[in-house]
Design a protein around this motif. Structure first.
Motif, PDB file in Angstrom:
ATOM      1  N   MET A  57      -2.500  -8.158  -9.006  1.00 19.89           N
ATOM      2  CA  MET A  57      -1.404  -7.090  -9.128  1.00 19.89           C
ATOM      3  C   MET A  57      -2.562  -6.162  -8.250  1.00 19.89           C
ATOM      4  SD  MET A  57       0.562  -4.738 -10.631  1.00 19.89           S
ATOM      5  CE  MET A  57       1.060  -3.424 -12.047  1.00 19.89           C
ATOM      6  N   GLY A  58      -3.882  -5.621  -7.981  1.00 25.40           N
ATOM      7  CA  GLY A  58      -4.249  -4.755  -6.967  1.00 25.40           C
ATOM      8  C   GLY A  58      -3.946  -4.853  -5.616  1.00 25.40           C
ATOM      9  N   ARG A  59      -3.739  -6.187  -5.201  1.00 26.59           N
ATOM     10  CA  ARG A  59      -3.350  -5.995  -4.126  1.00 26.59           C
ATOM     11  C   ARG A  59      -1.869  -6.492  -4.025  1.00 26.59           C
ATOM     12  NH1 ARG A  59      -6.192 -12.722  -4.049  1.00 26.59           N
ATOM     13  NH2 ARG A  59      -4.900 -12.003  -5.594  1.00 26.59           N
ATOM     14  N   TRP A  60      -1.225  -6.286  -4.886  1.00 31.28           N
ATOM     15  CA  TRP A  60       0.608  -5.966  -4.776  1.00 31.28           C
ATOM     16  C   TRP A  60       0.723  -4.300  -4.122  1.00 31.28           C
ATOM     17  CZ3 TRP A  60       4.777  -8.299  -3.836  1.00 31.28           C
ATOM     18  CH2 TRP A  60       4.602  -9.214  -3.286  1.00 31.28           C
ATOM     19  N   LEU A  61      -0.507  -3.907  -5.369  1.00 31.38           N
ATOM     20  CA  LEU A  61      -0.203  -2.149  -5.515  1.00 31.38           C
ATOM     21  C   LEU A  61      -0.703  -1.700  -3.786  1.00 31.38           C
ATOM     22  CD1 LEU A  61      -1.708  -1.248  -8.695  1.00 31.38           C
ATOM     23  CD2 LEU A  61       0.447  -0.720  -8.303  1.00 31.38           C
ATOM     24  N   HIS A  62      -1.369  -2.436  -3.373  1.00 34.97           N
ATOM     25  CA  HIS A  62      -2.538  -2.404  -1.901  1.00 34.97           C
ATOM     26  C   HIS A  62      -1.747  -1.815  -0.746  1.00 34.97           C
ATOM     27  CE1 HIS A  62      -5.159  -3.525   0.806  1.00 34.97           C
ATOM     28  NE2 HIS A  62      -5.608  -1.544   1.216  1.00 34.97           N
ATOM     29  N   THR A  63      -0.614  -3.232  -0.818  1.00 38.47           N
ATOM     30  CA  THR A  63       0.870  -3.172  -0.271  1.00 38.47           C
ATOM     31  C   THR A  63       1.428  -2.744   0.109  1.00 38.47           C
ATOM     32  OG1 THR A  63       0.235  -5.788  -0.041  1.00 38.47           O
ATOM     33  CG2 THR A  63       2.264  -5.163   0.652  1.00 38.47           C
ATOM     34  N   ALA A  64       2.285  -2.193  -1.557  1.00 41.22           N
ATOM     35  CA  ALA A  64       2.843  -1.127  -1.538  1.00 41.22           C
ATOM     36  C   ALA A  64       2.160   0.257  -1.088  1.00 41.22           C
ATOM     37  CB  ALA A  64       3.199  -1.369  -3.155  1.00 41.22           C
ATOM     38  N   MET A  66       0.257   0.519   0.924  1.00 36.77           N
ATOM     39  CA  MET A  66       0.459   0.390   2.595  1.00 36.77           C
ATOM     40  C   MET A  66       1.835   0.923   3.132  1.00 36.77           C
ATOM     41  SD  MET A  66      -2.596  -2.460   3.605  1.00 36.77           S
ATOM     42  CE  MET A  66      -2.254  -2.803   5.028  1.00 36.77           C
ATOM     43  N   VAL A  67       2.769   1.667   2.502  1.00 34.23           N
ATOM     44  CA  VAL A  67       4.149   1.323   3.174  1.00 34.23           C
ATOM     45  C   VAL A  67       4.384   2.225   2.524  1.00 34.23           C
ATOM     46  CG1 VAL A  67       6.222   0.277   2.564  1.00 34.23           C
ATOM     47  CG2 VAL A  67       4.564  -1.055   2.896  1.00 34.23           C
ATOM     48  N   LEU A  68       4.400   3.020   1.216  1.00 31.94           N
ATOM     49  CA  LEU A  68       4.540   3.939   1.360  1.00 31.94           C
ATOM     50  C   LEU A  68       3.812   5.198   1.372  1.00 31.94           C
ATOM     51  CD1 LEU A  68       5.293   3.799  -2.302  1.00 31.94           C
ATOM     52  CD2 LEU A  68       7.359   3.444  -0.799  1.00 31.94           C
ATOM     53  N   GLY A  69       2.653   5.281   1.550  1.00 31.78           N
ATOM     54  CA  GLY A  69       1.053   6.468   1.586  1.00 31.78           C
ATOM     55  C   GLY A  69       2.018   6.852   3.212  1.00 31.78           C
ATOM     56  N   PRO A  70       2.088   5.652   4.451  1.00 29.38           N
ATOM     57  CA  PRO A  70       2.222   6.636   5.769  1.00 29.38           C
ATOM     58  C   PRO A  70       3.754   6.939   5.770  1.00 29.38           C
ATOM     59  CG  PRO A  70       0.871   4.682   5.815  1.00 29.38           C
ATOM     60  CD  PRO A  70       1.756   4.613   4.698  1.00 29.38           C
ATOM     61  N   LEU A  71       4.734   6.364   5.507  1.00 25.74           N
ATOM     62  CA  LEU A  71       5.614   6.784   5.540  1.00 25.74           C
ATOM     63  C   LEU A  71       6.381   8.044   4.771  1.00 25.74           C
ATOM     64  CD1 LEU A  71       8.703   6.089   5.764  1.00 25.74           C
ATOM     65  CD2 LEU A  71       8.690   5.987   3.313  1.00 25.74           C
TER      66      LEU A  71
END
Length: 86
Positions: A57-64, A66-71
């Protein structure tokens, strides 16, 4: 406008910090400050080392994040640019 985009960015950072602490509290020693720092580093693409004991779950949150933050940072920059062009 840009204020709303900045507010959403801060909200994303706080939300993900809370989600990291909720899903992987042992990885952050149950401290919100550690999860907040990790969240800020992920949002700004600093590539922090993933804490020991991170769950799926933490890795999925990390991936999400990494996309949403810079966007969201890009949306803030565009909104600010439009505001300053007037």
């Amino acid at each position: 406008g840009y204020v709303r985009a900045l507010f959403v960015l801060f909200l994303l950072v706080l939300l993900f910090a809370g989600l990291y602490l909720w899903s992987d509290s042992a990885a952050f020693s149950d401290r919100f400050s550690e999860s907040l720092l990790f969240s800020i580093q992920v949002t700004t693409l600093q590539r922090p080392s993933v804490p020991v004991g991170f769950t799926l779950m933490g890795r999925w949150l990390h991936t999400a994040q990494m996309v949403l933050g810079p966007l969201q940072i890009a949306l803030f920059a565009l909104a600010l640019r439009m505001r300053l062009k007037r």
